[in-house]
Design a protein around this motif. Structure first.
Motif, PDB file in Angstrom:
ATOM      1  N   ARG A  45      37.574  70.806  11.423  1.00  0.00           N
ATOM      2  CA  ARG A  45      36.054  71.165  11.457  1.00  0.00           C
ATOM      3  C   ARG A  45      35.338  69.697  10.881  1.00  0.00           C
ATOM      4  NH1 ARG A  45      33.573  76.133  11.935  1.00  0.00           N
ATOM      5  NH2 ARG A  45      31.475  76.203  11.388  1.00  0.00           N
ATOM      6  N   LEU A  46      35.898  69.197   9.972  1.00  0.00           N
ATOM      7  CA  LEU A  46      35.400  67.950   9.326  1.00  0.00           C
ATOM      8  C   LEU A  46      34.953  66.853  10.595  1.00  0.00           C
ATOM      9  CD1 LEU A  46      35.941  66.211   5.928  1.00  0.00           C
ATOM     10  CD2 LEU A  46      36.302  64.846   7.973  1.00  0.00           C
ATOM     11  N   VAL A  47      36.133  66.961  11.187  1.00  0.00           N
ATOM     12  CA  VAL A  47      36.004  65.668  12.180  1.00  0.00           C
ATOM     13  C   VAL A  47      35.128  66.086  13.308  1.00  0.00           C
ATOM     14  CG1 VAL A  47      37.481  64.789  14.106  1.00  0.00           C
ATOM     15  CG2 VAL A  47      38.717  65.072  11.987  1.00  0.00           C
ATOM     16  N   ALA A  48      34.925  67.607  13.505  1.00  0.00           N
ATOM     17  CA  ALA A  48      33.588  68.069  14.519  1.00  0.00           C
ATOM     18  C   ALA A  48      32.375  67.695  14.098  1.00  0.00           C
ATOM     19  CB  ALA A  48      33.822  69.315  14.561  1.00  0.00           C
ATOM     20  N   TYR A  49      32.386  67.588  12.697  1.00  0.00           N
ATOM     21  CA  TYR A  49      30.799  67.331  12.022  1.00  0.00           C
ATOM     22  C   TYR A  49      30.667  65.635  12.125  1.00  0.00           C
ATOM     23  CZ  TYR A  49      29.149  71.768  10.727  1.00  0.00           C
ATOM     24  OH  TYR A  49      28.792  73.181  10.771  1.00  0.00           O
ATOM     25  N   SER A  50      31.720  64.886  11.913  1.00  0.00           N
ATOM     26  CA  SER A  50      31.788  63.587  12.252  1.00  0.00           C
ATOM     27  C   SER A  50      31.572  63.089  13.422  1.00  0.00           C
ATOM     28  CB  SER A  50      33.377  63.000  11.823  1.00  0.00           C
ATOM     29  OG  SER A  50      33.322  61.623  12.112  1.00  0.00           O
ATOM     30  N   SER A  51      31.885  63.941  14.433  1.00  0.00           N
ATOM     31  CA  SER A  51      31.586  63.785  16.043  1.00  0.00           C
ATOM     32  C   SER A  51      30.056  63.875  16.072  1.00  0.00           C
ATOM     33  CB  SER A  51      32.310  64.415  16.639  1.00  0.00           C
ATOM     34  OG  SER A  51      32.208  64.264  18.113  1.00  0.00           O
ATOM     35  N   ILE A  52      29.619  64.828  15.550  1.00  0.00           N
ATOM     36  CA  ILE A  52      28.135  65.140  15.797  1.00  0.00           C
ATOM     37  C   ILE A  52      27.334  63.995  15.158  1.00  0.00           C
ATOM     38  CG2 ILE A  52      26.084  66.848  14.965  1.00  0.00           C
ATOM     39  CD1 ILE A  52      28.101  68.955  14.973  1.00  0.00           C
ATOM     40  N   ALA A  53      27.739  63.426  13.990  1.00  0.00           N
ATOM     41  CA  ALA A  53      27.147  62.346  13.482  1.00  0.00           C
ATOM     42  C   ALA A  53      27.045  61.169  14.269  1.00  0.00           C
ATOM     43  CB  ALA A  53      27.652  61.876  12.020  1.00  0.00           C
ATOM     44  N   HIS A  54      28.330  60.880  14.899  1.00  0.00           N
ATOM     45  CA  HIS A  54      28.391  59.673  15.798  1.00  0.00           C
ATOM     46  C   HIS A  54      27.808  59.869  17.119  1.00  0.00           C
ATOM     47  CE1 HIS A  54      32.093  58.752  13.470  1.00  0.00           C
ATOM     48  NE2 HIS A  54      31.846  57.496  13.891  1.00  0.00           N
ATOM     49  N   VAL A  55      27.603  61.057  17.787  1.00  0.00           N
ATOM     50  CA  VAL A  55      26.887  61.128  18.921  1.00  0.00           C
ATOM     51  C   VAL A  55      25.505  61.024  18.450  1.00  0.00           C
ATOM     52  CG1 VAL A  55      26.192  62.631  20.824  1.00  0.00           C
ATOM     53  CG2 VAL A  55      28.638  62.742  19.996  1.00  0.00           C
ATOM     54  N   GLY A  56      24.818  61.393  17.166  1.00  0.00           N
ATOM     55  CA  GLY A  56      23.565  61.263  17.093  1.00  0.00           C
ATOM     56  C   GLY A  56      23.218  59.880  17.285  1.00  0.00           C
TER      57      GLY A  56
ATOM     58  N   PHE B 220      21.435  67.240  17.085  1.00  0.00           N
ATOM     59  CA  PHE B 220      20.464  68.125  16.532  1.00  0.00           C
ATOM     60  C   PHE B 220      19.190  68.775  17.170  1.00  0.00           C
ATOM     61  CE2 PHE B 220      17.487  69.195  13.179  1.00  0.00           C
ATOM     62  CZ  PHE B 220      17.824  70.171  12.539  1.00  0.00           C
ATOM     63  N   PRO B 221      18.841  69.665  17.236  1.00  0.00           N
ATOM     64  CA  PRO B 221      19.313  71.300  16.817  1.00  0.00           C
ATOM     65  C   PRO B 221      20.171  71.953  17.628  1.00  0.00           C
ATOM     66  CG  PRO B 221      17.158  71.489  17.034  1.00  0.00           C
ATOM     67  CD  PRO B 221      17.475  70.105  17.564  1.00  0.00           C
ATOM     68  N   PHE B 222      20.558  71.338  18.691  1.00  0.00           N
ATOM     69  CA  PHE B 222      21.310  71.947  19.889  1.00  0.00           C
ATOM     70  C   PHE B 222      23.079  71.950  19.644  1.00  0.00           C
ATOM     71  CE2 PHE B 222      17.466  69.983  21.463  1.00  0.00           C
ATOM     72  CZ  PHE B 222      16.631  71.032  21.564  1.00  0.00           C
ATOM     73  N   HIS B 223      23.433  71.677  18.399  1.00  0.00           N
ATOM     74  CA  HIS B 223      24.734  71.545  18.267  1.00  0.00           C
ATOM     75  C   HIS B 223      25.431  72.588  17.627  1.00  0.00           C
ATOM     76  CE1 HIS B 223      22.659  71.641  14.362  1.00  0.00           C
ATOM     77  NE2 HIS B 223      24.217  71.672  13.788  1.00  0.00           N
ATOM     78  N   THR B 224      24.968  73.723  17.422  1.00  0.00           N
ATOM     79  CA  THR B 224      25.522  75.000  16.513  1.00  0.00           C
ATOM     80  C   THR B 224      26.805  75.327  17.383  1.00  0.00           C
ATOM     81  OG1 THR B 224      24.102  76.275  17.761  1.00  0.00           O
ATOM     82  CG2 THR B 224      23.355  75.470  15.719  1.00  0.00           C
TER      83      THR B 224
ATOM     84  N   GLY C 255      20.087  64.457  12.860  1.00  0.00           N
ATOM     85  CA  GLY C 255      21.321  64.888  13.109  1.00  0.00           C
ATOM     86  C   GLY C 255      22.591  64.156  12.479  1.00  0.00           C
ATOM     87  N   ILE C 256      22.443  62.918  12.357  1.00  0.00           N
ATOM     88  CA  ILE C 256      23.276  61.923  11.770  1.00  0.00           C
ATOM     89  C   ILE C 256      23.467  62.342  10.136  1.00  0.00           C
ATOM     90  CG2 ILE C 256      23.829  59.775  11.245  1.00  0.00           C
ATOM     91  CD1 ILE C 256      22.197  58.744  13.459  1.00  0.00           C
ATOM     92  N   ILE C 257      22.444  62.360   9.507  1.00  0.00           N
ATOM     93  CA  ILE C 257      22.366  62.803   8.159  1.00  0.00           C
ATOM     94  C   ILE C 257      22.983  63.962   8.013  1.00  0.00           C
ATOM     95  CG2 ILE C 257      21.038  62.787   6.133  1.00  0.00           C
ATOM     96  CD1 ILE C 257      21.399  60.071   7.485  1.00  0.00           C
ATOM     97  N   TYR C 258      22.375  65.322   8.857  1.00  0.00           N
ATOM     98  CA  TYR C 258      22.512  66.532   8.443  1.00  0.00           C
ATOM     99  C   TYR C 258      24.189  66.772   8.710  1.00  0.00           C
ATOM    100  CZ  TYR C 258      23.230  71.342   9.877  1.00  0.00           C
ATOM    101  OH  TYR C 258      23.715  72.620  10.036  1.00  0.00           O
ATOM    102  N   ALA C 259      24.672  66.302   9.947  1.00  0.00           N
ATOM    103  CA  ALA C 259      26.017  66.193  10.007  1.00  0.00           C
ATOM    104  C   ALA C 259      26.885  65.753   9.142  1.00  0.00           C
ATOM    105  CB  ALA C 259      26.446  65.832  11.450  1.00  0.00           C
ATOM    106  N   SER C 260      26.698  64.531   8.744  1.00  0.00           N
ATOM    107  CA  SER C 260      27.267  63.831   7.413  1.00  0.00           C
ATOM    108  C   SER C 260      27.243  64.784   6.170  1.00  0.00           C
ATOM    109  CB  SER C 260      26.852  62.513   7.344  1.00  0.00           C
ATOM    110  OG  SER C 260      26.814  61.779   8.458  1.00  0.00           O
TER     111      SER C 260
END
Length: 292
Positions: free
Chosen positions: A101-112, A26-30, A85-90
């Protein structure tokens, strides 16, 4: 050539923004959710399992040693962005109707969380990064592979259109459950080791950031297990009643992934030993260049 603190700050942001987009945090994840959802599954697995680790590697291998003072000056900002990013993506993952798409946002949280572990600048945090990069790659590839199996048979990944697959495909349901449990960091799976070390590192950096980052375990368990429940459990419908169980190469791939999840979770020592010397060398190198 020695750079002063101001110059290192400019170099830091030039490198960091590039790597942050690649990871992404976050915020470069879009770009990531749309790309993961629309790309062919092989491309999605390549991006999520391997290529995003290039951004993480770039931060560890280039950014930290080259501009340690720049890192020191901006470390707090990066930690806050990572935790946001962790909280936002979750939270966004809770609202998703498409499993991919759910798994995609889960991946953002893990990477955060991985990014926060890097900038915690501790042995535990960096060891957690090494372990979690491998674990995340295994788990996310497994998740996307299962979703590809479902999509190839039913032509949909819409969660509300599925249900009852465990009744007609018990082998797929069991392997999918193991992968989901690894993703939510159940003790005894590969996800637990990395997340524990990462959260320990972040907590040692700042107690409150560690507590907020720890919410990823609760949020992740809720949205991943809820997705599993809606896709695999319940009663079959007109679409899922004819679903066939995994066979052939599908079994080989999923059984191998499940074996890695369990083996790494039960006996992570070889991976820890392999990464320990590199982590210690990196921290010593940074310390010699002036990062306190």
């Amino acid at each position: 050539m020695n750079l002063d603190s101001y110059q290192q700050g400019w170099v830091f942001w030039a490198f960091f923004i590039a790597f942050a987009i690649k990871m992404p945090i976050f915020p470069f994840h879009t770009w990531q959710p749309d790309t993961y959802t629309e790309a062919p599954t092989t491309g999605t697995m390549l991006l999520s399992g391997i290529m995003l680790k290039m951004g993480i590697y770039g931060v560890i291998r280039w950014l930290l040693p080259i501009v340690p003072q720049g890192v020191n000056d901006w470390i707090c900002v990066v930690m806050i962005l990572s935790v946001i990013g962790i909280i936002y993506a979750s939270l966004i993952a809770f609202t998703q109707k498409d499993a991919k798409r759910l798994v995609a946002y889960s991946s953002i949280a893990h990477v955060g969380l991985i990014a926060a572990g890097i900038f915690a600048m501790s042995t535990q945090g960096l060891q957690g990064v090494m372990v979690q990069m491998l674990s995340h790659g295994i788990n996310v590839i497994g998740l996307f592979f299962v979703l590809d199996i479902i999509s190839s048979r039913l032509k949909t990944n819409k969660i509300e259109e599925l249900g009852g697959l465990a009744k007609v495909a018990p082998k797929l349901a069991i392997t999918f459950l193991i992968i989901v449990l690894g993703t939510v960091a159940l003790p005894g799976t590969n996800g637990f080791i990395g997340e524990f070390l990462l959260l320990y590192g972040v907590y040692n950096y700042n107690m409150w950031l560690g507590i907020v980052a720890g919410l990823t375990i609760i949020f992740g368990a809720v949205y991943m297990l809820r997705m599993y429940q809606k896709v695999m459990l319940g009663t079959t419908n007109d679409l899922t009643i004819g679903f066939t169980d995994i066979k052939g190469t599908e079994k080989i791939v999923l059984y191998s992934i499940c074996a890695l999840i369990i083996v790494m979770g039960v006996y992570p020592k070889p991976i820890m030993n392999l990464s320990e010397a590199s982590v210690q060398h990196l921290l010593e190198q940074i310390k010699l260049k002036g990062l306190n």
